[in-house]
Scaffold this active site. Structure first.
Site, short mmCIF file in Angstrom:
data_model
loop_
_atom_site.label_atom_id
_atom_site.label_comp_id
_atom_site.label_asym_id
_atom_site.label_seq_id
_atom_site.Cartn_x
_atom_site.Cartn_y
_atom_site.Cartn_z
N ARG A 65 -26.58 -12.10 22.22
CA ARG A 65 -26.34 -12.15 23.89
C ARG A 65 -27.59 -12.43 24.51
O ARG A 65 -28.56 -11.74 24.26
CB ARG A 65 -25.45 -11.04 24.18
N GLU A 78 -22.99 -16.49 16.95
CA GLU A 78 -22.32 -16.73 18.25
C GLU A 78 -23.37 -16.54 19.32
O GLU A 78 -24.28 -15.72 19.16
CB GLU A 78 -21.55 -15.62 18.50
N GLU A 128 -12.90 -22.31 16.75
CA GLU A 128 -12.74 -21.03 16.81
C GLU A 128 -11.71 -20.92 17.92
O GLU A 128 -11.88 -20.80 18.92
CB GLU A 128 -13.78 -20.22 16.67
N THR A 131 -16.43 -11.10 25.03
CA THR A 131 -16.03 -12.78 25.42
C THR A 131 -14.67 -12.65 25.81
O THR A 131 -13.93 -12.29 25.16
CB THR A 131 -16.27 -13.42 24.07
N ARG A 163 -27.62 -6.91 24.45
CA ARG A 163 -27.01 -5.31 24.40
C ARG A 163 -26.97 -4.72 23.06
O ARG A 163 -26.72 -3.73 22.99
CB ARG A 163 -25.76 -5.43 25.25
N HIS A 222 -23.60 -11.91 17.39
CA HIS A 222 -23.61 -12.66 18.65
C HIS A 222 -24.84 -11.95 19.43
O HIS A 222 -25.07 -10.95 19.86
CB HIS A 222 -22.35 -12.12 19.69
N HIS A 257 -10.85 -12.81 17.81
CA HIS A 257 -11.20 -12.12 18.73
C HIS A 257 -9.74 -11.16 18.62
O HIS A 257 -8.45 -11.73 18.92
CB HIS A 257 -11.03 -12.91 20.13
N HIS A 316 -21.04 -4.20 16.56
CA HIS A 316 -20.94 -2.93 17.08
C HIS A 316 -21.53 -1.98 16.32
O HIS A 316 -21.86 -0.99 16.67
CB HIS A 316 -19.36 -2.74 17.51
N ASN A 367 -17.87 -9.35 12.08
CA ASN A 367 -18.72 -9.44 13.12
C ASN A 367 -19.40 -8.00 13.37
O ASN A 367 -18.60 -6.88 13.37
CB ASN A 367 -17.84 -9.72 14.37
N1 PXP Z 1 -15.10 -14.46 17.52
C1 PXP Z 1 -15.89 -14.59 18.66
C2 PXP Z 1 -16.27 -15.83 19.14
C3 PXP Z 1 -16.15 -13.60 19.58
O1 PXP Z 1 -16.98 -13.55 20.82
C4 PXP Z 1 -15.97 -12.38 19.05
C5 PXP Z 1 -16.31 -11.10 19.86
O2 PXP Z 1 -17.52 -10.86 19.68
C6 PXP Z 1 -15.32 -12.16 17.80
C7 PXP Z 1 -14.89 -13.41 17.20
C8 PXP Z 1 -14.70 -10.66 17.11
O3 PXP Z 1 -13.78 -10.04 17.96
P1 PXP Z 1 -13.34 -8.60 17.66
O4 PXP Z 1 -14.68 -8.09 17.65
O5 PXP Z 1 -12.21 -8.48 18.77
O6 PXP Z 1 -12.94 -8.84 16.29
#
Ligand code: PXP
Length: 254
Positions: free
Chosen positions: A53, A78, A159, A109, A57, A51, A206, A18, A15
């Site tokens: 959003r 996402e 997931e 999330t 953001r 994601h 997550h 960031h 992901n």
């Molecule tokens: N899976 C989903 C559905 C999420 O919303 C997120 C966070 O955006 C992640 C995975 C990744 O989580 P993390 O950034 O904590 O590794």
């Protein structure tokens, strides 16, 4: 019960939200998201996860279209159950969409989708994505009943939300950390076994870091991991030395 997996090695979806967060902080052209995606691809991940959003953001609409065009690995989008974002997803045609709950004020999330409450809308939405040949994953609490309902609604995957397990393992929940980690580990295991028994793909995500993920990997039940924050955080540390050296060189020998 030993689940019957059909894969050998779990997949990693990275992901990169960031990376975009850093860019959006200043509105700079860097860090370039496509460059980040290419590094992820070259490093051996099988998927890019972003994601989009509703408040935009971090990831922007143009990012998603550009990633779809340029990356050579799977794209997992996402998204909330928002008609506006659904329309965009239908146009982008990612390999996967992962439906998540979304609140404006949340930092990230915070929980799984309320599959019971939205069962009707989810059923229709899943059919719509399938017509566009997009696979659908539902981001859910590690709960056997919710996994079974997700399967009933036609989702291709669940997931499992591993956030609380990970926080427990990272000891960020105070005295109850160990108990939460233990209880959540069992919930994740039971939910995954149920999912595999039903024939739905089981993903997890997550809060994972290189330490807390190992215990879940050892279960040998999870087909795909989506991990972001810990990887981007680690990248800052392992990349800082080179970044400073480049700036020192620019100043000393412009
Ligand atoms: N899976 C989903 C559905 C999420 O919303 C997120 C966070 O955006 C992640 C995975 C990744 O989580 P993390 O950034 O904590 O590794």
């Amino acid at each position: 019960m030993k689940a019957q997996q059909k894969w050998l090695i779990p997949r990693l979806g990275v992901n990169i939200d960031h990376v975009a967060t850093l860019r959006q902080l200043r509105g700079t052209p860097y860090p370039d998201l496509l460059t980040a995606a290419k590094i992820v691809e070259t490093a051996g991940a099988q998927q890019i996860t972003v994601h989009l959003r509703e408040d935009r953001r971090h990831i922007q609409d143009a990012d998603v279209f550009a990633l779809r065009k340029k990356i050579g690995i799977a794209l997992n989008l996402e998204m909330a159950m928002s008609p506006e974002i659904v329309k965009i997803a239908h146009k982008v045609r990612p390999d996967w969409v992962c439906l998540v709950p979304e609140k404006r004020q949340e930092v990230t999330t915070e929980g799984g989708l309320d599959v019971r409450k939205y069962r009707k809308q989810l059923g229709t939405m899943i059919q719509g994505f399938h017509k566009k040949k997009i696979k659908v994953s539902l981001f859910v609490e590690p709960d056997e009943k919710v996994v079974a309902l997700s399967h009933e609604l036609g989702a291709d995957a669940v997931e499992l939300h591993t956030g609380r397990y990970c926080m427990g393992m990272q000891k960020t929940l105070g005295k109850k950390s160990a108990a939460v980690a233990k209880a959540e580990f069992k919930r994740i295991k039971d939910a995954a076994v149920r999912g595999i028994g039903l024939g739905i793909h089981v993903h997890a995500g997550h809060g994972f870091d290189c330490e807390n993920v190992r215990k879940i990997v050892a279960l040998d039940l999870i087909e795909e991991y989506n991990i972001g924050h810990a990887i981007v955080c680690r990248a800052v540390l392992v990349g800082l030395d080179r970044a400073v050296r480049e700036m020192v060189a620019a100043i000393v020998a412009p």
